[in-house]
Motif scaffolding. Structure first.
Motif, PDB file in Angstrom:
ATOM      1  N   THR A  11       0.833  -1.200   0.000  1.00 35.62           N
ATOM      2  CA  THR A  11       0.000   0.000   0.000  1.00 35.62           C
ATOM      3  C   THR A  11       0.876   1.261   0.000  1.00 35.62           C
ATOM      4  OG1 THR A  11      -1.583  -1.277   1.295  1.00 35.62           O
ATOM      5  CG2 THR A  11      -1.846   1.102   1.362  1.00 35.62           C
ATOM      6  N   PRO A  12       0.464   2.342  -0.683  1.00 36.84           N
ATOM      7  CA  PRO A  12       1.240   3.582  -0.631  1.00 36.84           C
ATOM      8  C   PRO A  12       1.605   3.981   0.806  1.00 36.84           C
ATOM      9  CG  PRO A  12      -0.486   3.781  -2.273  1.00 36.84           C
ATOM     10  CD  PRO A  12      -0.677   2.448  -1.605  1.00 36.84           C
ATOM     11  N   SER A  13       2.849   4.426   0.969  1.00 35.20           N
ATOM     12  CA  SER A  13       3.410   4.883   2.262  1.00 35.20           C
ATOM     13  C   SER A  13       3.828   3.775   3.215  1.00 35.20           C
ATOM     14  CB  SER A  13       2.436   5.771   3.054  1.00 35.20           C
ATOM     15  OG  SER A  13       2.233   6.962   2.373  1.00 35.20           O
ATOM     16  N   ILE A  14       3.673   2.538   2.825  1.00 31.93           N
ATOM     17  CA  ILE A  14       3.922   1.447   3.776  1.00 31.93           C
ATOM     18  C   ILE A  14       5.400   1.303   4.143  1.00 31.93           C
ATOM     19  CG2 ILE A  14       4.281  -0.626   2.338  1.00 31.93           C
ATOM     20  CD1 ILE A  14       1.584  -1.400   4.218  1.00 31.93           C
ATOM     21  N   GLY A  15       6.272   1.693   3.189  1.00 34.42           N
ATOM     22  CA  GLY A  15       7.715   1.570   3.434  1.00 34.42           C
ATOM     23  C   GLY A  15       8.453   0.836   2.326  1.00 34.42           C
ATOM     24  N   LYS A  16       7.850   0.724   1.146  1.00 36.25           N
ATOM     25  CA  LYS A  16       8.456  -0.026   0.031  1.00 36.25           C
ATOM     26  C   LYS A  16       9.832   0.498  -0.352  1.00 36.25           C
ATOM     27  CE  LYS A  16       5.024   0.962  -2.727  1.00 36.25           C
ATOM     28  NZ  LYS A  16       4.150   1.621  -1.742  1.00 36.25           N
ATOM     29  N   THR A  17       9.911   1.823  -0.593  1.00 42.12           N
ATOM     30  CA  THR A  17      11.164   2.388  -1.101  1.00 42.12           C
ATOM     31  C   THR A  17      12.285   2.259  -0.065  1.00 42.12           C
ATOM     32  OG1 THR A  17       9.917   3.828  -2.550  1.00 42.12           O
ATOM     33  CG2 THR A  17      12.183   4.487  -2.105  1.00 42.12           C
ATOM     34  N   THR A  18      11.937   2.473   1.194  1.00 47.34           N
ATOM     35  CA  THR A  18      12.926   2.345   2.274  1.00 47.34           C
ATOM     36  C   THR A  18      13.515   0.928   2.271  1.00 47.34           C
ATOM     37  OG1 THR A  18      11.566   3.871   3.538  1.00 47.34           O
ATOM     38  CG2 THR A  18      13.238   2.641   4.766  1.00 47.34           C
ATOM     39  N   ARG A 101       1.427  -3.445   7.008  1.00 51.39           N
ATOM     40  CA  ARG A 101       1.627  -2.678   8.240  1.00 51.39           C
ATOM     41  C   ARG A 101       0.275  -2.494   8.926  1.00 51.39           C
ATOM     42  NH1 ARG A 101       5.977   0.578   9.825  1.00 51.39           N
ATOM     43  NH2 ARG A 101       6.886   0.968   7.787  1.00 51.39           N
ATOM     44  N   LEU A 109       1.677   7.056   9.890  1.00 53.29           N
ATOM     45  CA  LEU A 109       2.724   7.298   8.878  1.00 53.29           C
ATOM     46  C   LEU A 109       2.181   8.158   7.731  1.00 53.29           C
ATOM     47  CD1 LEU A 109       4.793   4.106   8.006  1.00 53.29           C
ATOM     48  CD2 LEU A 109       5.624   6.340   8.671  1.00 53.29           C
ATOM     49  N   ARG A 113       3.042  12.089   6.416  1.00 53.21           N
ATOM     50  CA  ARG A 113       3.377  12.450   5.033  1.00 53.21           C
ATOM     51  C   ARG A 113       2.296  13.352   4.427  1.00 53.21           C
ATOM     52  NH1 ARG A 113       4.715   7.669   1.307  1.00 53.21           N
ATOM     53  NH2 ARG A 113       6.484   8.843   0.521  1.00 53.21           N
ATOM     54  N   LYS A 153       8.779  -2.739  13.016  1.00 46.80           N
ATOM     55  CA  LYS A 153      10.062  -3.411  12.774  1.00 46.80           C
ATOM     56  C   LYS A 153      11.091  -2.402  12.267  1.00 46.80           C
ATOM     57  CE  LYS A 153       8.663  -7.900  12.976  1.00 46.80           C
ATOM     58  NZ  LYS A 153       7.514  -8.300  12.132  1.00 46.80           N
ATOM     59  N   ALA A 154      12.317  -2.594  12.678  1.00 51.86           N
ATOM     60  CA  ALA A 154      13.397  -1.771  12.145  1.00 51.86           C
ATOM     61  C   ALA A 154      13.698  -2.259  10.727  1.00 51.86           C
ATOM     62  CB  ALA A 154      14.629  -1.929  13.014  1.00 51.86           C
ATOM     63  N   VAL A 155      14.215  -1.352   9.904  1.00 51.66           N
ATOM     64  CA  VAL A 155      14.514  -1.695   8.503  1.00 51.66           C
ATOM     65  C   VAL A 155      15.417  -2.947   8.448  1.00 51.66           C
ATOM     66  CG1 VAL A 155      15.616  -0.856   6.386  1.00 51.66           C
ATOM     67  CG2 VAL A 155      14.204   0.688   7.744  1.00 51.66           C
TER      68      VAL A 155
HETATM   69  N1  LIG Z   1      10.624   0.371   9.027  1.00 56.10           N
HETATM   70  C1  LIG Z   1      10.241   1.640   9.180  1.00 56.10           C
HETATM   71  N2  LIG Z   1      10.064   2.173  10.387  1.00 56.10           N
HETATM   72  C2  LIG Z   1       9.638   3.441  10.530  1.00 56.10           C
HETATM   73  N3  LIG Z   1       9.368   4.288   9.516  1.00 56.10           N
HETATM   74  C3  LIG Z   1       9.541   3.813   8.297  1.00 56.10           C
HETATM   75  C4  LIG Z   1       9.975   2.471   8.056  1.00 56.10           C
HETATM   76  N4  LIG Z   1      10.011   2.291   6.717  1.00 56.10           N
HETATM   77  C5  LIG Z   1       9.643   3.463   6.178  1.00 56.10           C
HETATM   78  N5  LIG Z   1       9.371   4.376   7.113  1.00 56.10           N
HETATM   79  C6  LIG Z   1       8.923   5.748   6.873  1.00 56.10           C
HETATM   80  O1  LIG Z   1       7.649   5.673   6.247  1.00 56.10           O
HETATM   81  C7  LIG Z   1       7.500   6.676   5.236  1.00 56.10           C
HETATM   82  C8  LIG Z   1       7.138   6.042   3.924  1.00 56.10           C
HETATM   83  O2  LIG Z   1       8.207   5.197   3.502  1.00 56.10           O
HETATM   84  P1  LIG Z   1       8.512   4.898   1.970  1.00 56.10           P
HETATM   85  O3  LIG Z   1       8.731   6.135   1.200  1.00 56.10           O
HETATM   86  O4  LIG Z   1       9.610   3.886   1.986  1.00 56.10           O
HETATM   87  O5  LIG Z   1       7.129   4.239   1.560  1.00 56.10           O
HETATM   88  P2  LIG Z   1       6.621   3.791   0.110  1.00 56.10           P
HETATM   89  O6  LIG Z   1       5.811   2.566   0.326  1.00 56.10           O
HETATM   90  O7  LIG Z   1       7.758   3.704  -0.823  1.00 56.10           O
HETATM   91  O8  LIG Z   1       5.679   5.011  -0.271  1.00 56.10           O
HETATM   92  P3  LIG Z   1       5.090   5.370  -1.745  1.00 56.10           P
HETATM   93  O9  LIG Z   1       4.012   4.362  -1.991  1.00 56.10           O
HETATM   94  O10 LIG Z   1       4.547   6.763  -1.569  1.00 56.10           O
HETATM   95  O11 LIG Z   1       6.212   5.284  -2.707  1.00 56.10           O
HETATM   96  C9  LIG Z   1       8.835   7.431   5.202  1.00 56.10           C
HETATM   97  O12 LIG Z   1       8.684   8.602   5.940  1.00 56.10           O
HETATM   98  C10 LIG Z   1       9.816   6.476   5.880  1.00 56.10           C
HETATM   99  O13 LIG Z   1      10.862   7.166   6.506  1.00 56.10           O
END
Ligand SMILES: Nc1ncnc2c1ncn2[C@@H]1O[C@H](COP(=O)(O)OP(=O)(O)OP(=O)(O)O)[C@@H](O)[C@H]1O
Ligand SMILES: [Mg+2]
Length: 195
Positions: A11-18, A101, A109, A113, A153-155
């Motif tokens: 889902t958007p914002s879930i943390g994929k790119t991180t 998540r 989160l 954003r 969870k931590a990255v």
């Molecule tokens: N494991 C984590 N713990 C805490 N915060 C996190 C974690 N992973 C990501 N974040 C935070 O969550 C937010 C969204 O992360 P990210 O950009 O990776 O999501 P995304 O799924 O790629 O979003 P999009 O769909 O918009 O591309 C960022 O602010 C990031 O710092």
């Protein structure tokens, strides 16, 4: 050369790119972010005014991804995007990780954003109703799809979990996550399904 292609979905914002970027470093992989790819190569076929997003041309995007997979010199390729399963030809996909998540944490989160209104509720509803998982399973064989609960969870922990699955040290699972039930049990479902 046999290529390992890993999809990072959610889902958007879930943390994929991180997660995808960190995994890319760990595996010295080639990284493809679908939003950037569509923008760079002009792979959209219009703009959805209501949803404020571009409408991607799936056929052109699929062709471009195939070209990149074939031509890249690296053996590992990480593809980051919530609709990755519908634009990466299945025969190239090694594993698809659907990140999940807890919606209580995801809502916070998203608010951080500056998501609000319809977009926030729509994305939250998608997470609660397993939309990314269902869409992924409609495109790929079940044994290629793994769900990872990344709540709190931590990255590093998430990366280790993914690496353990890739190396067959941990089981790839789906169907264990039930946010609907969790919200119902807590008696807060109406606060989260507002669309
Ligand atoms: N494991 C984590 N713990 C805490 N915060 C996190 C974690 N992973 C990501 N974040 C935070 O969550 C937010 C969204 O992360 P990210 O950009 O990776 O999501 P995304 O799924 O790629 O979003 P999009 O769909 O918009 O591309 C960022 O602010 C990031 O710092
Ligand atoms: Mg992203």
């Amino acid at each position: 050369m046999k290529k390992t292609v890993i999809l990072i979905i959610g889902t958007p914002s879930i943390g994929k790119t991180t997660i995808a970027r960190e995994l890319t470093k760990k595996l010295s992989a080639c990284y493809i972010n679908l939003s950037s790819l569509v923008y760079t190569y002009n792979l959209s076929q219009g703009y959805d005014e209501t949803r404020k997003t571009s409408i991607i041309d799936e056929k052109k995007t699929r062709k471009k991804i195939k070209e990149i997979i074939i031509s890249t010199k690296t053996s590992n390729i990480i593809i980051d995007g919530h609709y990755a399963a519908s634009v990466v030809p299945e025969e190239y996909v090694t594993k698809a990780f659907v990140l999940r998540r807890n919606p209580i944490e995801l809502k916070k989160l998203m608010e951080k954003r500056h998501f609000h209104g319809n977009k926030l509720w729509e994305n939250l509803e998608s997470e609660i109703l397993d939309v990314c998982l269902i869409d992924t399973l409609s495109e790929l064989e079940e044994n290629k799809v793994c769900e990872i609960d990344i709540t709190s969870k931590a990255v590093k922990e998430v990366i280790n979990h993914i690496l353990s699955i890739i190396s067959n040290k941990k089981e790839c699972q789906i169907g264990k996550i039930d946010w609907l039930k969790m919200l119902e049990t807590k008696g807060i479902i109406d606060d989260y399904l507002k669309k």
